[in-house]
Scaffold this active site. Structure first.
Site, short mmCIF file in Angstrom:
data_model
loop_
_atom_site.label_atom_id
_atom_site.label_comp_id
_atom_site.label_asym_id
_atom_site.label_seq_id
_atom_site.Cartn_x
_atom_site.Cartn_y
_atom_site.Cartn_z
N GLU A 1 20.68 142.91 52.64
CA GLU A 1 22.08 143.26 52.50
C GLU A 1 22.45 144.15 51.36
OE1 GLU A 1 23.76 143.01 55.08
OE2 GLU A 1 22.98 141.39 56.36
N ARG B 1 35.68 134.92 62.32
CA ARG B 1 35.81 134.96 63.71
C ARG B 1 35.96 133.29 64.24
NH1 ARG B 1 32.43 135.59 67.56
NH2 ARG B 1 30.73 136.38 66.22
N CYS C 1 28.46 134.20 54.53
CA CYS C 1 27.26 134.86 53.83
C CYS C 1 27.52 135.98 53.07
CB CYS C 1 26.45 135.46 54.97
SG CYS C 1 25.44 134.00 55.73
N HIS D 1 19.65 138.35 55.62
CA HIS D 1 19.88 137.96 56.89
C HIS D 1 18.62 137.80 57.75
CE1 HIS D 1 24.52 138.00 56.97
NE2 HIS D 1 24.46 136.89 57.58
N1 PCA Z 1 25.02 132.72 58.83
C1 PCA Z 1 26.54 132.96 58.47
C2 PCA Z 1 26.83 131.83 57.65
C3 PCA Z 1 25.87 130.89 57.64
C4 PCA Z 1 24.75 131.53 58.08
O1 PCA Z 1 23.49 131.12 57.97
C5 PCA Z 1 26.84 134.39 58.20
O2 PCA Z 1 26.23 135.31 58.31
O3 PCA Z 1 28.07 134.39 57.56
#
Ligand code: PCA
Length: 239
Positions: free
Chosen positions: A110, A120, A173, A197
């Site tokens: 990211e 959401r 996140c 991610h």
């Molecule tokens: N993914 C979510 C929140 C916690 C996670 O592991 C996100 O992408 O915001």
């Protein structure tokens, strides 16, 4: 969710064996949205296990690397508060957060945290903010300070599906990424930080294995411990 949910662990063997310790704070998230597991937890656990055995490439390339894992609740505000508290306590050399992005098929590095909460689904405490800033006085967006292009090239060279991503979403996140960058920008601007991610590594047709995700994080640590600026690789997105 309180502070006890955090699982700190520093390898004493490694910490005692080297003169200078470089703690790398690596956070994972608890399950959310009704799921039983969050693969970010498995990845960070395995990364920590390998670090305890001295098996990371980062440990061959940089003396004194110790992984400090932190497990965070999927809750707006709280996750960021807990991680910034851990930063103050451990004064890490690097901060890398990991979360699940179900439906993606690459390790997503990211690049940007937005000053936006737009959920959401409710978080694990039932909060569902819509179109709210994370901090009223903060910048609209903050950039990851990890060496993402250098790491991305190295991860791709290891045949692991990887991409640079321009949005960490607007859920917890992103909240964590923005909060950590905002905190470090004011308290410790030399400390690099960012967010990764991972796909659903437990899916039957998972595009990435836990081992590959661990290696990707290891390579991200290797590259981000360098003080050099990121490489100028032409990896920008057209769309
Ligand atoms: N993914 C979510 C929140 C916690 C996670 O592991 C996100 O992408 O915001």
């Amino acid at each position: 969710m309180n502070f006890n949910a955090i699982d700190f662990h520093v390898s004493r063997r490694q910490a005692g064996a080297v003169a200078t310790v470089h703690p790398i704070l690596v956070s994972a998230f608890e399950p959310f949205g009704g799921a039983q597991r969050n693969p970010s937890h498995d990845v960070v656990q395995e990364l920590t296990r390998r670090a305890e055995r001295g098996q990371l490439s980062a440990q061959q390339e940089h003396a004194g690397v110790v992984v400090v894992p932190v497990l965070l609740p999927v809750e707006f505000s709280t996750a960021g508060q807990l991680l910034t508290r851990a930063i103050s306590e451990h004064r890490p050399a690097l901060v890398i957060s990991v979360g699940l992005a179900a439906g993606t098929d690459t390790i997503r590095l990211e690049r940007v945290g937005l000053n936006l909460r737009d959920a959401r689904i409710p978080d694990n405490a039932g909060a569902q903010p819509v179109d709210e800033p994370i901090t009223a006085e903060g910048e609209s967006a903050l950039f990851s300070t990890l060496r993402l292009k250098a790491a991305g090239e190295r991860i791709a060279a290891a045949d692991i599906p990887v991409s640079l991503s321009l949005s960490a979403g607007s859920y917890v996140c992103n909240d964590l990424l923005y909060t950590v960058l905002h905190h470090l920008g004011r308290q410790a601007p030399q400390t690099r930080a960012g967010f990764v991610h991972v796909p659903d590594l437990h899916a039957a047709d998972a595009p990435v294995t836990v081992g590959q995700a661990v290696l990707a994080l290891d390579l991200l640590i290797c590259e981000s411990l360098s003080e050099a600026p990121d490489t100028a690789a032409q990896l920008g997105a057209l769309h």
